[in-house]
Design a protein around this motif. Structure first.
Motif, PDB file in Angstrom:
ATOM      1  N   THR A 109       0.974  -1.266   0.050  1.00 31.57           N
ATOM      2  CA  THR A 109       0.027   0.077  -0.040  1.00 31.57           C
ATOM      3  C   THR A 109       0.950   1.227   0.010  1.00 31.57           C
ATOM      4  N   LEU A 110       1.935   1.108   0.241  1.00 31.81           N
ATOM      5  CA  LEU A 110       3.009   2.385   0.202  1.00 31.81           C
ATOM      6  C   LEU A 110       4.007   2.272  -0.933  1.00 31.81           C
ATOM      7  N   GLY A 111       3.609   1.380  -1.977  1.00 27.30           N
ATOM      8  CA  GLY A 111       4.500   1.363  -3.170  1.00 27.30           C
ATOM      9  C   GLY A 111       5.810   0.799  -3.091  1.00 27.30           C
ATOM     10  N   ARG A 112       5.834  -0.197  -2.132  1.00 26.29           N
ATOM     11  CA  ARG A 112       7.125  -0.995  -1.609  1.00 26.29           C
ATOM     12  C   ARG A 112       7.126  -2.333  -2.530  1.00 26.29           C
ATOM     13  N   ASP A 113       8.222  -2.650  -2.737  1.00 27.33           N
ATOM     14  CA  ASP A 113       8.241  -4.017  -3.715  1.00 27.33           C
ATOM     15  C   ASP A 113       8.099  -5.099  -2.756  1.00 27.33           C
ATOM     16  N   LEU A 114       7.010  -5.761  -3.028  1.00 22.62           N
ATOM     17  CA  LEU A 114       6.721  -7.037  -1.709  1.00 22.62           C
ATOM     18  C   LEU A 114       7.728  -8.050  -1.858  1.00 22.62           C
ATOM     19  N   PHE A 115       8.196  -8.363  -2.950  1.00 18.73           N
ATOM     20  CA  PHE A 115       9.434  -9.403  -3.148  1.00 18.73           C
ATOM     21  C   PHE A 115      10.619  -8.977  -2.488  1.00 18.73           C
ATOM     22  N   SER A 116      11.053  -7.620  -2.625  1.00 23.89           N
ATOM     23  CA  SER A 116      12.140  -7.338  -1.605  1.00 23.89           C
ATOM     24  C   SER A 116      11.933  -7.331  -0.257  1.00 23.89           C
ATOM     25  N   ARG A 117      10.696  -6.950   0.218  1.00 21.99           N
ATOM     26  CA  ARG A 117      10.326  -7.039   1.696  1.00 21.99           C
ATOM     27  C   ARG A 117      10.117  -8.424   2.217  1.00 21.99           C
ATOM     28  N   LEU A 118       9.751  -9.446   1.219  1.00 23.79           N
ATOM     29  CA  LEU A 118       9.619 -10.662   1.739  1.00 23.79           C
ATOM     30  C   LEU A 118      11.290 -11.458   1.856  1.00 23.79           C
ATOM     31  N   LEU A 119      11.997 -11.060   0.897  1.00 23.49           N
ATOM     32  CA  LEU A 119      13.616 -11.596   1.332  1.00 23.49           C
ATOM     33  C   LEU A 119      14.194 -10.992   2.370  1.00 23.49           C
ATOM     34  N   TYR A 120      14.149  -9.693   2.691  1.00 23.93           N
ATOM     35  CA  TYR A 120      14.646  -8.942   3.941  1.00 23.93           C
ATOM     36  C   TYR A 120      13.737  -9.702   5.071  1.00 23.93           C
ATOM     37  N   GLY A 121      12.306  -9.832   4.801  1.00 22.18           N
ATOM     38  CA  GLY A 121      11.694 -10.283   5.999  1.00 22.18           C
ATOM     39  C   GLY A 121      12.194 -11.514   6.607  1.00 22.18           C
ATOM     40  N   ALA A 122      12.504 -12.528   5.551  1.00 18.42           N
ATOM     41  CA  ALA A 122      13.199 -13.798   5.810  1.00 18.42           C
ATOM     42  C   ALA A 122      14.063 -13.643   6.839  1.00 18.42           C
ATOM     43  N   ARG A 123      15.013 -12.510   6.544  1.00 13.62           N
ATOM     44  CA  ARG A 123      16.201 -12.432   7.592  1.00 13.62           C
ATOM     45  C   ARG A 123      15.706 -12.219   8.968  1.00 13.62           C
ATOM     46  N   THR A 124      14.707 -11.399   9.110  1.00 12.33           N
ATOM     47  CA  THR A 124      14.283 -11.102  10.433  1.00 12.33           C
ATOM     48  C   THR A 124      13.567 -12.351  11.142  1.00 12.33           C
ATOM     49  N   SER A 125      12.619 -12.993  10.316  1.00 10.38           N
ATOM     50  CA  SER A 125      12.090 -14.126  10.829  1.00 10.38           C
ATOM     51  C   SER A 125      12.911 -15.283  11.239  1.00 10.38           C
ATOM     52  N   LEU A 126      13.707 -15.602  10.413  1.00 14.73           N
ATOM     53  CA  LEU A 126      14.679 -16.746  10.466  1.00 14.73           C
ATOM     54  C   LEU A 126      15.516 -16.325  11.678  1.00 14.73           C
ATOM     55  N   LEU A 127      16.188 -15.177  11.829  1.00 15.65           N
ATOM     56  CA  LEU A 127      17.062 -14.887  12.784  1.00 15.65           C
ATOM     57  C   LEU A 127      16.448 -14.949  14.059  1.00 15.65           C
ATOM     58  N   ILE A 128      15.261 -14.619  14.306  1.00 14.92           N
ATOM     59  CA  ILE A 128      14.355 -14.723  15.460  1.00 14.92           C
ATOM     60  C   ILE A 128      14.155 -16.223  15.800  1.00 14.92           C
ATOM     61  N   GLY A 129      13.781 -16.913  14.856  1.00 15.10           N
ATOM     62  CA  GLY A 129      13.649 -18.089  15.034  1.00 15.10           C
ATOM     63  C   GLY A 129      14.538 -19.234  15.513  1.00 15.10           C
ATOM     64  N   LEU A 130      15.923 -18.870  14.823  1.00 19.17           N
ATOM     65  CA  LEU A 130      17.117 -19.532  15.199  1.00 19.17           C
ATOM     66  C   LEU A 130      17.668 -19.219  16.663  1.00 19.17           C
ATOM     67  N   VAL A 131      17.573 -17.612  16.707  1.00 13.45           N
ATOM     68  CA  VAL A 131      18.162 -17.166  18.060  1.00 13.45           C
ATOM     69  C   VAL A 131      17.165 -17.586  19.257  1.00 13.45           C
ATOM     70  N   PRO A 164       9.751   0.191  10.454  1.00 14.46           N
ATOM     71  CA  PRO A 164       9.852  -0.301   9.006  1.00 14.46           C
ATOM     72  C   PRO A 164      10.685  -1.664   9.145  1.00 14.46           C
ATOM     73  N   GLU A 165      11.144  -2.363  10.103  1.00 16.43           N
ATOM     74  CA  GLU A 165      11.987  -3.499   9.914  1.00 16.43           C
ATOM     75  C   GLU A 165      11.009  -4.702   9.427  1.00 16.43           C
ATOM     76  N   PRO A 166      11.182  -5.004   8.218  1.00 14.54           N
ATOM     77  CA  PRO A 166      10.027  -5.911   7.883  1.00 14.54           C
ATOM     78  C   PRO A 166      10.292  -7.578   8.329  1.00 14.54           C
ATOM     79  N   SER A 167       9.053  -8.209   8.618  1.00 13.26           N
ATOM     80  CA  SER A 167       9.083  -9.455   9.116  1.00 13.26           C
ATOM     81  C   SER A 167       7.974 -10.131   8.222  1.00 13.26           C
ATOM     82  N   TRP A 168       7.942 -11.472   8.133  1.00 11.02           N
ATOM     83  CA  TRP A 168       6.678 -11.848   7.587  1.00 11.02           C
ATOM     84  C   TRP A 168       5.491 -11.727   8.147  1.00 11.02           C
ATOM     85  N   GLY A 169       5.369 -11.568   9.450  1.00  7.95           N
ATOM     86  CA  GLY A 169       4.227 -11.231  10.360  1.00  7.95           C
ATOM     87  C   GLY A 169       3.627 -10.092  10.283  1.00  7.95           C
ATOM     88  N   ASN A 170       4.630  -9.087  10.147  1.00 10.76           N
ATOM     89  CA  ASN A 170       3.964  -7.659  10.269  1.00 10.76           C
ATOM     90  C   ASN A 170       3.640  -7.110   8.767  1.00 10.76           C
TER      91      ASN A 170
END
Length: 280
Positions: free
Chosen positions: A63-85, A225-231
């Protein structure tokens, strides 16, 4: 063991999915066509609505004109980092408490296990919501909160195995020869608990990813603005009918990742369980 692994197509599928998600997370700066928080005027229609998947935007825009594919890739970093840690901390806490409670029975073991039972009595999601609301939500706080609500199950399993190991003949022989508690725990108890820790560590990542997504969806997880799959799902829920891809793609990523870790964890559990060898 490796022949058994190769005979399990579900395990191979899980490993492939995990490898793809990890590769996307690690190489996000190289793969993502845009920055995750870059707002582009050409990412919205003339009416200001998000764009569907296209050649320029493979998964569409939000809704803010941001590329969803890019946000999913960076969101994977956040979600997996939290999952592993978070899951790593939970396994370590559960391993420590379960081992001490199982080896030192009596008052010490009873007190630790009653505390474990108390933690298991609380609904994990409700406890996580309360802790996240009391603390200022951030990536590391969310990981800590998830770890504090997930260690009890590991502790209970480790406690049961440690109690069984502590009564084995080789442990009694070590005690008779004058071996100290630390030597017995480190050299004879913990090595037998490693397979259990690996299996529960793998299975727990799926639960942790889902719990992080739930907390972020409720607005008390990783903060924009930190992307994660949930937010990403949380930010797009009100546009589900207008732009269903905004919810479908991150939801599918959460589902496939959790399923992949569950497939791998189930296979490892069957392989390391002597009663399951030769079956299937």
């Amino acid at each position: 063991m490796f022949r058994t692994l190769l005979r399990r197509p579900s395990l191979l599928i899980g490993l492939i999915v995990i490898a793809l998600v990890l590769a996307g997370a690690l190489f996000a700066p190289l793969i993502a066509p845009y920055q995750p928080d870059a707002q582009m005027f050409d990412g919205l229609s003339l009416e200001g609505a998000p764009l569907p998947p296209s050649h320029q935007f493979p998964l569409g825009t939000d809704t803010l004109g941001r590329d969803l594919f890019s946000r999913l890739l960076y969101g994977a970093r956040t979600s997996l980092l939290i999952g592993l840690v978070a899951n790593g901390i939970a396994v370590l806490i559960g391993l420590l408490i379960g081992t001490i409670a199982g080896y030192f029975s009596g008052l010490v073991g009873g007190t630790l296990m009653r505390f474990t039972d108390l933690m298991m009595a609380f609904p994990a999601l409700l406890l996580a919501i309360v802790l996240a609301a009391l603390l200022h939500p951030s990536l590391w706080i969310v990981a800590l909160v998830i770890a504090l609500v997930n260690w009890a199950q590991v502790a209970r399993i480790v406690y049961t195995e440690t109690r069984s190991l502590a009564e084995r003949d080789f442990i009694l022989a070590e005690r008779a020869m004058g071996a100290g508690h630390l030597r017995i725990l480190v050299l004879h108890i913990l090595p037998h608990l490693v397979p259990t820790a690996i299996v529960w560590g793998t299975l727990g990542i799926a639960t942790t990813v889902l719990l992080e997504a739930t907390l972020s969806f409720l607005g008390i997880g990783v903060q924009p603005p930190e992307p994660s799959w949930g937010n990403i799902v949380f930010e797009s829920q009100s546009y589900f009918q207008q732009a269903p891809w905004l919810v479908f793609f991150p939801g599918a990523a959460i589902l496939m990742t959790a399923l992949a870790f569950n497939l791998v964890g189930d296979a490892l559990r069957d392989i390391t369980d002597p009663t399951q060898r030769g079956r299937g």
